[in-house]
Design a protein around this motif. Structure first.
Motif, PDB file in Angstrom:
ATOM      1  N   LEU A   4     -30.078 -25.696 -37.755  1.00 32.87           N
ATOM      2  CA  LEU A   4     -30.109 -25.824 -39.209  1.00 32.87           C
ATOM      3  C   LEU A   4     -29.099 -26.893 -39.586  1.00 32.87           C
ATOM      4  CD1 LEU A   4     -29.906 -22.092 -40.314  1.00 32.87           C
ATOM      5  CD2 LEU A   4     -31.829 -23.610 -40.709  1.00 32.87           C
TER       6      LEU A   4
ATOM      7  N   ALA B  35     -29.828 -25.186 -46.458  1.00 37.42           N
ATOM      8  CA  ALA B  35     -29.812 -25.874 -45.176  1.00 37.42           C
ATOM      9  C   ALA B  35     -31.248 -26.233 -44.783  1.00 37.42           C
ATOM     10  CB  ALA B  35     -29.195 -24.985 -44.123  1.00 37.42           C
TER      11      ALA B  35
ATOM     12  N   PRO C 155     -24.526 -15.564 -38.789  1.00 38.06           N
ATOM     13  CA  PRO C 155     -23.141 -15.924 -38.481  1.00 38.06           C
ATOM     14  C   PRO C 155     -22.401 -14.651 -38.061  1.00 38.06           C
ATOM     15  CG  PRO C 155     -23.692 -16.360 -40.801  1.00 38.06           C
ATOM     16  CD  PRO C 155     -24.857 -15.667 -40.200  1.00 38.06           C
TER      17      PRO C 155
ATOM     18  N   VAL D 282     -35.622 -19.543 -36.862  1.00 37.77           N
ATOM     19  CA  VAL D 282     -35.985 -18.734 -38.021  1.00 37.77           C
ATOM     20  C   VAL D 282     -34.721 -18.157 -38.648  1.00 37.77           C
ATOM     21  CG1 VAL D 282     -37.275 -16.712 -38.795  1.00 37.77           C
ATOM     22  CG2 VAL D 282     -38.216 -18.172 -37.019  1.00 37.77           C
ATOM     23  N   ARG D 283     -33.855 -17.597 -37.783  1.00 41.93           N
ATOM     24  CA  ARG D 283     -32.688 -16.915 -38.324  1.00 41.93           C
ATOM     25  C   ARG D 283     -31.577 -16.907 -37.297  1.00 41.93           C
ATOM     26  NH1 ARG D 283     -33.002 -14.147 -42.744  1.00 41.93           N
ATOM     27  NH2 ARG D 283     -31.483 -12.557 -43.278  1.00 41.93           N
ATOM     28  N   ILE D 284     -30.390 -17.261 -37.715  1.00 38.05           N
ATOM     29  CA  ILE D 284     -29.228 -17.126 -36.840  1.00 38.05           C
ATOM     30  C   ILE D 284     -28.123 -16.545 -37.696  1.00 38.05           C
ATOM     31  CG2 ILE D 284     -28.523 -19.551 -37.182  1.00 38.05           C
ATOM     32  CD1 ILE D 284     -27.583 -19.423 -34.198  1.00 38.05           C
TER      33      ILE D 284
ATOM     34  N   THR E  36     -33.318 -15.567 -33.961  1.00 39.70           N
ATOM     35  CA  THR E  36     -34.770 -15.430 -33.978  1.00 39.70           C
ATOM     36  C   THR E  36     -35.375 -16.824 -34.046  1.00 39.70           C
ATOM     37  OG1 THR E  36     -34.569 -13.348 -35.154  1.00 39.70           O
ATOM     38  CG2 THR E  36     -36.735 -14.370 -35.149  1.00 39.70           C
TER      39      THR E  36
END
Lengths: 653, 139
Positions: A571, A580, A603, A599-601, A609
Motif C-alpha cells: 500500500l 492509501a 498494523p 487486501v488487508r494488513i 490477507t
C-alpha cells in the motif's frame, strides 16, 4: 512570469490557428497556388504550442506553485519522472499535450505540400479549425496557466494512481500520438469532399500518417491495459470500462480504414466508404476525449467537472453533423466506380473485415453510451456488465480472426478454388495439429480451442507465404528471409501486425478462461498452497520513500521446494492523500503470472490477507501488442516500389 | 447523388434495427445503481436480482467475523444494513464511501463485492482535510 509566457504561447498558437484557416481557405480559393504562404501561421502554431508545453514543464520542474495547475498536480516530493509526466496527468495539461502533438502533425503535413495543391490547402484549413478548438479550450475553460492569488508552500501532488507506475509517463503521450494523428486523414478526407476530388490521391498521401497514428494508438491501448494490470490490483487488464472502450472504438474503425484503404489504393473501390470511416474514426476520438475528460464517467481519467465537457460535446456534434452532412451532400463526388468482381476474393474478405470491425465498434459504442443516455433521460444509474461485452465480442472476434487468416491468402479480383486450396492446405493442417495438441493438453472451453486453431491458421498462412516467396528468390534462404519485409513493407508490415493480433487473441482467451483468483490469509511464517505454488509470509515491511510511505508484505513464492522469488504487494500512502493506494506485485513467468494484491494488513498484527491470481501466458499479450506496433511502423517505413497492380500481386504460389 | 442518400438512409435503418436488438439484449445485463433512500422508498422486488448500492459506512456499525462483515451504509437520509461476504480491503473503514453489489431481501443487503470509492480529499500540511474544490490554504 512562467504563467504569462505559457499563456502567451497559447494565444500565439490560437491566433496562428485562425490565420492558418484564413490562409488555407484563401489558398484553396486561389486553386491551391503556392503564392499564398502558410509558413507564418505554421511557425506560429508550432512555436506557440512548444512555448505552452515548455512553460508548463518548467513550472512543474521549478515548483512554481503560483500556477493553480502546478499546485494541484505536483508537490515538492514528486520524483522527476512523474513531475515531467505531471504535464499530462490532469485535464488542462493533457489538452496542452494534445495541442502540441496537433501542431506537430500540422507542420509535418505542411512540409510535405509542394506546388499547387488545392486539397492540401483545404486539409490544412481543416486542421486549423481543430487547432482553434483545442487552443481555444486552453485559452478559456481549460487554462493550465491560471494563477493563484495566494501561493501555497507546497502543492497537492497528482492523483497517486498516476504516479504509481512508470508506464504512466508513456501511456498518455503514445495514445495521444494515435488519437491526434487521426486528424490528418480526417482533414484530407473532408478536403477531398469539399474539393469534390474523386481521385484516391488523398488516401495515398495520408497513408503514412494513418499508419503512424494507428501504430501508436495500438501501442497506447496495450500500454493502458498493462498499466491497469500492474497498478489497479483488481486482477485484470481489460474490463470494458467506458474509458477503455473510448480508446478501443477509434482503433476498431481505424483498423477497418487501413484495410479498406488498401482496397481503394489497389483496386479503386470503397472510396466513399473510406471517407465515411475516417469521419467516424475522428468522431470517435473526440467522443473518447469527451468521455474521458468531461467527468461523465467516473474514473482515473476524469478530473473535476468543468466547462470542458459541454465544449467537447458541442465540438463532437459539429464534427458528426458537419462531417456526415457534408458526406451526404457531396459523397457522390468522391464515389468510386469499379464494382466488386467476386465476393470470393481478397476484396471480398476485406469487405467482410470492414463490416465486422464496424459492427464490433457499433456494439461497443452502444454498450458504452447506453448507460449515459439512459441516465440523461430517466435518471437511472446503470452499468452494462462485462459479460454482455464478452458475449458480443467473442463471436465477432473469432470471425475476424478467421477473416484475418483467409484474407492474405485470397488473391485479388477472384479466388479460384484450386489456388485458394493450395494456399490454405498447410495452414489448415497446422491449425488441426495445434487444436489437437490443445485438446491433449487438457484445454477445454471451445472458445479457447477455436482461438488456438485460428491463431495457428493465421500464423501458419503467413509463414507459408514468406517461405514460398523466399524460396523463389535467388539469394540464400536466411538472407532473403531477413530482406523479405523490406521488399514489400506495406504487405509484410501488415502480416507482422497480424501475427501480433493472433498472439494477443490467444493471450486474451487464455487469461479469460484460465484465470484463477483466491483470497488467502497468512500469519508471519505461515505457508499456503495456491495453484501448485507455495506462498510463505516472511515479514511485513515499512519503507519511507521520498514521496510516499510504503506498507507491504514480503511473501516468498516457491514451487516444488524451489524458491522462485519474493513478491511484495503493498500500500502506498502519499503525504497529501487521505487514502492509501494498493499496488499489486506480479511475478511474470513463461507459463503463467502469479499476481498478489494486498487486501488487508493490520498494523501491529502478524496477519495479512492477499488476493492471489494466476493468469497464464500474460507475456504473450504484451509481446503481441509490441509486435502489432512494430508491424504498423514497418509498413510505415516502406515505400511501394512499383505502382502497377499486377506487379504487387503475390505470385500464385 | 441519390444513390448516396439512399445508401445513408438504408444504413440508418439497419443501424436502428441493430440498436433495438442490442438494447433489448443489454437490458438483461444491466446492473442498476441505487442509493439507500431509493432502496427503502421504492424497494426492488425480491426477485429483482443484483444491483449496486452506494453510500458511506456508518461509524460504530462495523462488526467483523472470520468470513463476513456487517455494517450500515447511509446516504445522509436513510441507512441500510449490509451483510458482506469476504474480507474487506485495507481501505475499508468508518466514514469511507463504498459501492456494494448484491441482492436485497427486504431488510438487509447481501453483498459479495465491494469497491472502495477513491475519494478526492487531500491533507494539508497542518493535518486538515480539504477537497479539490475548497480554497487553497495560505502558506
Amino acid at each position: 512570469m512562467i504563467a504569462l509566457a505559457g499563456y502567451t504561447g497559447v494565444i500565439i498558437a490560437l491566433a496562428s490557428a485562425v490565420a492558418l484557416v484564413v490562409t488555407g481557405v484563401r489558398c484553396y480559393l486561389a486553386d491551391g497556388t503556392p503564392s499564398v504562404s502558410m509558413r507564418l501561421p505554421i511557425i506560429g502554431l508550432v512555436v506557440g504550442a512548444v512555448l505552452a508545453m515548455g512553460a508548463l514543464e518548467l513550472a512543474l520542474i521549478t515548483n512554481d506553485f503560483s500556477i493553480e495547475y502546478v499546485a494541484r498536480n505536483h508537490s515538492r516530493g514528486t520524483p522527476l519522472l512523474f513531475t515531467v509526466a505531471g504535464a499530462w496527468s490532469a485535464l488542462a495539461g493533457s489538452i496542452v499535450l494534445w495541442g502540441l502533438i496537433l501542431a506537430g502533425y500540422t507542420a509535418w503535413v505542411w512540409r510535405r505540400i509542394t506546388g499547387r495543391d488545392t486539397v492540401g490547402a483545404a486539409a490544412l484549413a481543416i486542421m486549423g479549425v481543430v487547432a482553434i478548438f483545442f487552443f481555444g479550450l486552453m485559452a478559456t475553460a481549460a487554462n493550465p496557466f491560471h494563477t493563484l492569488a495566494q501561493v501555497p508552500a507546497d502543492g497537492l501532488g497528482s492523483n497517486p494512481l498516476l504516479q504509481n507506475h512508470i508506464l504512466m509517463a508513456f501511456h498518455p503521450p503514445v495514445l495521444y500520438l494515435g488519437y491526434v494523428g487521426m486528424t490528418v486523414p480526417f482533414a484530407f478526407a473532408i478536403a477531398a469532399l469539399i474539393a469534390g476530388d474523386g481521385t484516391t490521391q488523398w488516401l495515398e498521401r495520408t497513408r503514412r500518417w494513418t499508419l503512424v497514428a494507428w501504430s501508436f494508438l495500438s501501442l497506447g491501448i496495450v500500454l493502458g491495459a498493462w498499466w491497469s494490470y500492474e497498478v489497479l490490483g483488481w486482477g485484470g487488464f481489460w474490463g470494458w470500462d467506458p474509458v477503455e472502450n473510448a480508446s478501443f472504438l477509434p482503433w476498431l474503425t481505424a483498423t477497418a480504414f487501413i484495410h479498406s484503404a488498401v482496397v481503394q489504393r489497389r483496386r479503386g473501390m470503397l472510396q466513399a466508404w473510406n471517407v465515411a470511416l475516417i469521419i467516424g474514426t475522428f468522431s470517435l476520438t473526440i467522443l473518447g476525449t469527451f468521455l474521458t475528460r468531461s467527468g461523465v464517467v467516473a474514473s482515473v481519467h476524469s478530473f473535476t467537472q468543468s466547462a470542458v465537457g459541454p465544449a467537447l460535446l458541442a465540438f463532437l456534434l459539429i464534427v458528426v453533423v458537419g462531417g456526415f452532412g457534408l458526406f451526404a451532400m457531396r459523397g457522390h463526388l468522391v464515389a468510386s466506380t469499379p464494382r466488386l468482381d467476386s465476393l470470393a476474393s481478397r476484396e471480398g474478405v476485406f469487405l467482410l473485415n470492414n463490416l465486422l470491425l464496424t459492427l464490433f465498434a457499433f456494439v461497443v459504442l452502444v454498450g458504452t453510451i447506453y448507460p449515459m443516455v439512459l441516465e440523461a433521460f430517466t435518471g437511472d444509474r446503470v452499468s452494462v456488465g462485462a459479460p454482455w461485452f464478452d458475449r458480443s465480442a467473442i463471436p465477432i472476434g473469432l470471425v475476424l480472426l478467421l477473416a484475418m487468416g483467409v484474407g492474405p491468402l485470397a488473391p485479388y479480383r477472384i479466388a479460384r478454388p484450386s489456388v485458394l486450396w493450395r494456399r490454405v492446405r498447410f495452414p489448415l493442417q497446422v491449425a488441426a495439429v495445434a487444436s489437437a495438441l490443445a485438446v491433449v493438453a487438457g484445454l477445454r472451453p471451445i472458445t479457447v480451442l477455436i482461438t488456438v486453431a485460428l491463431a495457428a491458421f493465421v500464423i501458419a498462412g503467413i509463414v507459408r507465404h514468406a517461405h514460398e516467396v523466399v524460396r523463389a528468390r535467388p539469394g540464400g534462404y536466411l538472407g532473403e528471409m531477413a530482406r523479405l519485409a523490406g521488399s514489400d513493407p506495406g504487405y509484410w508490415g501488415g502480416m507482422i501486425a497480424h501475427v501480433g493480433v493472433a498472439l494477443v487473441a490467444v493471450a486474451v482467451a487464455f487469461s479469460g478462461s484460465f484465470g484463477v483468483r483466491q483470497e488467502i490469509t497468512l500469519t508471519v511464517g505461515q505457508s499456503a498452497f495456491f495453484e501448485g505454488y507455495t506462498l510463505t509470509y516472511l515479514s511485513p515491511f515499512l519503507r519511507e520513500e521520498p514521496n510516499r510511505t510504503v506498507v507491504g508484505a514480503t511473501i516468498e513464492l516457491s514451487r516444488g521446494g524451489r524458491v522462485l522469488g519474493t513478491l511484495e504487494p503493498r500500500l502506498n500512502q502519499y503525504p497529501n492523500q487521505v487514502q492509501a493506494i494498493p499496488t499489486p506485485s506480479v511475478r511474470t513467468g513463461l507459463r503463467e503470472d502469479v499476481y498478489l494484491s494486498l487486501v488487508r494488513i493490520e498494523p501491529g498484527s502478524a496477519t495479512v490477507t492477499v488476493d492471489a491470481f494466476r493468469f497464464p501466458l500474460m507475456w504473450l499479450l504484451w509481446l503481441g501488442g509490441l509486435i502489432v506496433f512494430a508491424g504498423g511502423l514497418r509498413s510505415y517505413f516502406g515505400r511501394r516500389r512499383t505502382t502497377a497492380v499486377a506487379a504487387l500481386e503475390p505470385a500464385d504460389v | 447523388m441519390k444513390r448516396y442518400r439512399m445508401f445513408l438512409i438504408s444504413m440508418l435503418g439497419l443501424l436502428a434495427i441493430l440498436v433495438g436488438f442490442l438494447i433489448s439484449n443489454i437490458r438483461e445485463n444491466l446492473v442498476y445503481y441505487r442509493t439507500p433512500t431509493e432502496v427503502v422508498d421504492d424497494p426492488p422486488a425480491a426477485d429483482a436480482g443484483r444491483f449496486r448500492l452506494g453510500g458511506l459506512v456508518v461509524a460504530g456499525t462495523v462488526v467483523e467475523s472470520s468470513t463476513n462483515v456487517t455494517f450500515a451504509v447511509t446516504d445522509g437520509t436513510t441507512t441500510v444494513e449490509v451483510d458482506h461476504v469476504g474480507t474487506p480491503q485495507q481501505l475499508f473503514g468508518e466514514g469511507i464511501g463504498v459501492v456494494l453489489e448484491g441482492t436485497w431481501d427486504g431488510s438487509v443487503f447481501h453483498s459479495d463485492s465491494m469497491i472502495i470509492k477513491h475519494d478526492e480529499q487531500y491533507r494539508t500540511e497542518e493535518g486538515g482535510v480539504y477537497t479539490p474544490d475548497s480554497r487553497y490554504p495560505a502558506p
